[in-house]
Design a protein around this motif. Structure first.
Motif, PDB file in Angstrom:
ATOM      1  N   TYR A 168      31.606-105.577-108.168  1.00  0.00           N
ATOM      2  CA  TYR A 168      31.677-105.315-109.466  1.00  0.00           C
ATOM      3  C   TYR A 168      31.546-103.715-110.022  1.00  0.00           C
ATOM      4  O   TYR A 168      30.873-103.360-109.177  1.00  0.00           O
ATOM      5  N   LYS A 253      22.533-106.729-114.137  1.00  0.00           N
ATOM      6  CA  LYS A 253      22.355-107.553-113.264  1.00  0.00           C
ATOM      7  C   LYS A 253      21.970-109.016-113.071  1.00  0.00           C
ATOM      8  O   LYS A 253      23.086-109.657-112.403  1.00  0.00           O
ATOM      9  N   LYS A 254      21.344-109.075-114.489  1.00  0.00           N
ATOM     10  CA  LYS A 254      21.127-110.907-114.767  1.00  0.00           C
ATOM     11  C   LYS A 254      22.760-111.262-114.848  1.00  0.00           C
ATOM     12  O   LYS A 254      23.232-112.643-114.023  1.00  0.00           O
ATOM     13  N   PHE A 257      24.234-111.703-110.859  1.00  0.00           N
ATOM     14  CA  PHE A 257      24.499-112.682-110.246  1.00  0.00           C
ATOM     15  C   PHE A 257      24.020-113.941-111.055  1.00  0.00           C
ATOM     16  O   PHE A 257      24.258-115.598-110.417  1.00  0.00           O
ATOM     17  N   GLN A 258      24.391-114.143-112.053  1.00  0.00           N
ATOM     18  CA  GLN A 258      25.323-115.727-112.471  1.00  0.00           C
ATOM     19  C   GLN A 258      26.458-115.892-112.319  1.00  0.00           C
ATOM     20  O   GLN A 258      26.239-116.899-112.541  1.00  0.00           O
ATOM     21  N   TRP A 260      28.123-114.497-109.706  1.00  0.00           N
ATOM     22  CA  TRP A 260      28.280-114.280-108.416  1.00  0.00           C
ATOM     23  C   TRP A 260      28.226-115.437-107.734  1.00  0.00           C
ATOM     24  O   TRP A 260      26.745-116.202-107.451  1.00  0.00           O
ATOM     25  N   LYS A 263      25.829-116.930-101.951  1.00  0.00           N
ATOM     26  CA  LYS A 263      24.243-116.636-101.205  1.00  0.00           C
ATOM     27  C   LYS A 263      23.722-116.421 -99.953  1.00  0.00           C
ATOM     28  O   LYS A 263      22.895-116.146-100.048  1.00  0.00           O
ATOM     29  N   ALA A 266      24.758-109.937-100.464  1.00  0.00           N
ATOM     30  CA  ALA A 266      24.674-109.799-101.528  1.00  0.00           C
ATOM     31  C   ALA A 266      25.637-108.490-102.332  1.00  0.00           C
ATOM     32  O   ALA A 266      26.630-108.384-101.354  1.00  0.00           O
ATOM     33  N   LEU A 290      17.704-102.615-109.163  1.00  0.00           N
ATOM     34  CA  LEU A 290      19.603-103.393-109.152  1.00  0.00           C
ATOM     35  C   LEU A 290      20.383-102.248-107.889  1.00  0.00           C
ATOM     36  O   LEU A 290      20.123-101.093-107.737  1.00  0.00           O
TER      37      LEU A 290
END
Length: 341
Positions: A168, A253-254, A257-258, A260, A263, A266, A290
């Protein structure tokens, strides 16, 4: 020799902190302080050592110390003062545009005043007045030197190459006046596109909300530009709620990770901004928890001095404990130096 040892101690402490976290403001400033202070110390020691070899060389050293150094100092001050004229011509009159001139004039006054006061001594000036003046001038000179340390740390941080596969790329927004991105924001997007082409599976996060004087959100204008540069819409994520750099990091960041899917690992994240803003962006990323490194887009040379001064002031405001500790250190030094032996 004691000054060399002290400088080396600062360097070692800085390295140890930076090895643990290279986005540490304390570690970076300590390392830069030690490195620059050691360089100046060795330079002066070397000049005076050379001056002891022969009379001719000694004369040459005297010319350097008493003529060349002052000329370099005056040249630096003149550059900062003239830069304000250039800024006002190209960017318009504003308080921010005057920052570089204020720095240049401040140095022109503070440095001669400090050495003059030292030469006069406390005996010819009331002790209370001498103490206040020395404290004020010493604090001023320390923060001026720390500005040089900040420049070194900021440059050093950006010199470390990023060779990882990137997942990203966050592009930080800046002010817009229409749906078209201005040159400053365009350079950030172009830098993100440069890294996207190296990582074609990566996604670009456009981050920036809509200010009261902006027709659309910064993220909307940024996405529009990316689409015009043939970046697939599926590779663009939009974050259009942030109003500050810290919020850029938190909200991006939010969004990341929504999106990505894995699991087990990272994502590798970069953020793109202008070169003068990379260090503060990295510090905000750390504050937002982050794990992201910054890449800097080039900035017009005339704009850099003012932008860097503004960033430095913002960091001193953000790290109030650091600013206060430097002021207290100057106060302690003045008090101890005036105590009878």
């Amino acid at each position: 020799m004691p000054l060399v040892i002290v400088s080396c101690v600062f360097i070692i402490i800085g390295i140890l902190v930076l090895l643990k976290e290279r986005r540490s403001f304390f570690g970076g400033m300590i390392f830069a302080f030690g490195g620059l202070f050691l360089t100046l110390t060795l330079l002066m020691m070397g000049l005076f050592k050379i001056g002891e070899i022969s009379t001719n060389i000694s004369t040459f050293v005297i010319i350097i110390v008493y003529a060349l150094f002052p000329l370099i100092f005056l040249g630096i001050c003149a550059f900062f003062i003239f830069n304000t004229h250039t800024m006002q011509t190209r960017e318009g009159r504003s308080v921010t545009a005057k920052l570089s001139a204020l720095l240049g004039i401040n140095l022109l006054i503070t440095v001669p005043a400090f050495f003059y006061l030292l030469s006069v001594g406390a005996g010819k000036v009331p002790t209370w007045l001498f103490s206040i003046l020395i404290f004020a001038l010493l604090s001023d000179l320390l923060f001026s030197f720390l500005f040089a340390c900040y420049l070194f740390y900021s440059w050093m941080y950006q010199m470390i190459p990023i060779k990882k596969k990137v997942d990203y790329i966050i592009t930080l927004g800046s002010g817009i006046r229409s749906e078209e991105v201005p040159p400053l924001l365009k350079s950030r997007l172009d830098k993100a596109i440069e890294y996207y082409h190296k990582n074609p599976n990566a996604k670009i996060v456009v981050s920036g909300g809509q200010g009261s004087d902006e027709p659309v959100s910064e993220a909307f204008a940024m996405k529009k530009y990316l689409l015009s540069q043939d970046i697939p819409e599926t590779h663009i994520l939009v974050e259009d709620q942030s109003t500050t750099t810290f919020e850029n990091m938190v909200f991006s960041k939010k969004v990341i990770f929504q999106d990505w899917k894995s699991k087990d690992s990272a994502p590798i994240i970069l953020f793109s901004t202008n070169n003068y803003h990379v260090l503060r962006g990295a510090l905000y990323a750390r504050k937002a928890h982050l794990k992201a490194e910054g890449i800097g887009a080039p900035t017009a040379l005339y704009f850099l001095p003012t932008a860097l001064i503004r960033e430095y002031i913002a960091l001193l405001t953000q790290y109030k404990w650091f600013t206060l500790s430097m002021i207290l250190a100057c106060l302690a030094f003045v008090i101890l130096s005036l105590l009878p032996i």
